[in-house]
Design an enzyme around this catalytic site. Structure first.
Site, PDB file in Angstrom:
ATOM      1  N   THR A 132       0.855  -1.196   0.000  1.00  0.00           N
ATOM      2  CA  THR A 132       0.000   0.000   0.000  1.00  0.00           C
ATOM      3  C   THR A 132       0.884   1.236   0.000  1.00  0.00           C
ATOM      4  OG1 THR A 132      -1.744   1.202   1.191  1.00  0.00           O
ATOM      5  CG2 THR A 132      -0.179  -0.041   2.528  1.00  0.00           C
ATOM      6  N   HIS A 188       2.462 -11.814  14.132  1.00  0.00           N
ATOM      7  CA  HIS A 188       3.502 -12.353  15.014  1.00  0.00           C
ATOM      8  C   HIS A 188       3.210 -13.801  15.430  1.00  0.00           C
ATOM      9  CE1 HIS A 188       7.130 -11.993  17.070  1.00  0.00           C
ATOM     10  NE2 HIS A 188       6.911 -10.945  17.858  1.00  0.00           N
TER      11      HIS A 188
END
Length: 406
Positions: free
Chosen positions: A325, A377
């Site tokens: 993006t 994560h």
């Protein structure tokens, strides 16, 4: 004989939509393949075409939510097409060819609901837009091309000077706020962004890249590149190649969680976030490892045009393994992009700014860009995320690495 106009199937996951606009009025005579309406769903906006010619009778209004397969109008095929008046025909045949006249002025009753809606949302007077439709009529496509977002260069990273906005009209007494229904696309974007934050252990790491080499490369070969390929060499294709190179080096980011399993992807379909008047869309450029820089640029331009014209399909938005993006085109200096689930990583590009940096013990002014990579994560360790971003940085600061894949 009457033919039913039904809401077509648009994908397995789409069960309903909202009629954003009717392009015809009740009782109008319509031609076969004429655009009748615009349907907004939680993923795309599509146009409905007339399967036959005849007089249309509307069974649903603008703003109505309708199910897939629902009958929203009928077309009477037995109705005859309106004939031109004798006076009009005589005038047309008797008149001598005249000099080309300017396109007729747009009358309020000649403006389609879609054009009127864009005019209200973007504060654009249709009379100031050059129409490409019949008799100079302004179309939805003309209005979209006239919006500020579509005029912004796709590869420009420095914010443009803001145009002087017209003075806002004071709100009438007692009307300090207004309400409008959230579109299905906007509602789905909100739902997915909240879900991404709730379901993933999202973390962001940052780095900066010296854009001197990339900018020098573009300047040196731009003319030859355009002459050969018909498109400009932008920043995005180079970033896509840098991301593909980094994903090969750090395959843990090219994976996703599915229940209790880790799905490792062995392909490189990269999503490119595109801003449209209706919201953010992320079309996917397939097999970027096999495409040339020109092929990537052409795919991005094609998707950007389709998105702004409301012609993006479900297949165009599905199956990406990683997203890029670029908030830099709007002037963003730094941000923490949100994951595009179920992907495990997203790269945020930002505006290029000249800053003093230390080069071999000397202070130099260089065009610098901050990079951010957000990752899940649960599946990606910090070491992998940092290594990934370093690989992207190295490839951009030394573009020869992209050719050698090192």
């Amino acid at each position: 004989m009457a033919t039913e106009v039904k809401v077509p199937a648009l994908g397995e996951s789409i069960t309903s939509g909202i009629i954003a606009a009717w392009n015809v009025k009740d009782g109008d005579y319509v031609e076969k393949d004429q655009v009748l309406y615009e349907l907004e769903t939680d993923k795309i906006t599509s146009e409905g075409l007339a399967e036959v010619a005849g007089v249309i009778s509307l069974a649903a209004a603008e703003g109505d939510e309708v199910d897939i397969g629902a009958v929203i109008a009928t077309i009477d095929e037995s109705a005859a097409a309106p004939e031109k008046s004798e006076k009009s025909d005589t005038k047309e045949t008797s008149e001598e060819p005249a000099a080309e006249k300017p396109a007729p002025e747009q009358k309020s009753d000649a403006i389609s609901p879609a054009v009127r809606r864009i005019a209200e949302e973007e504060k654009i007077d249709p009379a100031t837009v050059t129409g490409t439709g019949k008799d100079g009529r302004v179309t939805k496509g003309d209005m979209l091309k006239a919006t500020p977002a579509s005029r912004m260069p796709a590869e420009e990273s420095k914010p443009a000077a803001a145009a002087k906005a017209p003075a806002a009209k004071p709100a009438p007494t007692g009307e300090r706020t207004s309400r409008k229904r959230m579109t299905p696309l906007r509602a789905k974007i909100a739902e997915r962004l909240v879900a991404a934050q709730q379901e993933a252990a999202m973390l962001t790491t940052f780095n900066e890249v010296d854009m001197s080499a990339v900018m020098g490369l573009r300047k040196k070969y731009q003319d030859a590149f355009v002459k050969k390929n018909g498109v400009k060499l932008g920043f995005m294709s180079l970033f896509v190649k840098a991301v593909v190179n980094a994903l090969k080096e750090v395959p843990g980011i090219n994976a996703q969680i599915d229940g209790n399993e880790i799905v490792q992807n062995h392909f490189y379909d990269i999503g490119i976030a595109v801003s449209t008047p209706k919201g953010l869309m992320v079309p996917v450029v397939r097999d970027c490892d096999q495409l040339s820089l020109a092929g990537i640029e052409q795919a991005i331009i094609g998707y950007a045009n389709k998105a702004r014209e409301g012609k993006i399909g479900i297949d165009d938005l599905q199956g990406g393994v990683f997203t890029i993006t670029n908030g830099g085109i709007f002037g963003s200096m730094l941000s923490t992009p949100i994951l595009n689930a179920p992907q495990s990583g997203i790269l945020g590009m930002h505006t290029i700014q000249e800053r003093p940096v230390a080069i071999n013990g000397q202070v130099e002014i260089r065009p610098m860009m901050y990079l951010a990579v957000s990752y899940d994560h649960r599946i990606v360790d910090g070491k992998e995320a940092v290594t990934f971003l370093v690989k992207v940085k190295q490839a951009l600061e030394d573009p020869a690495r992209l050719l050698l894949e090192v």
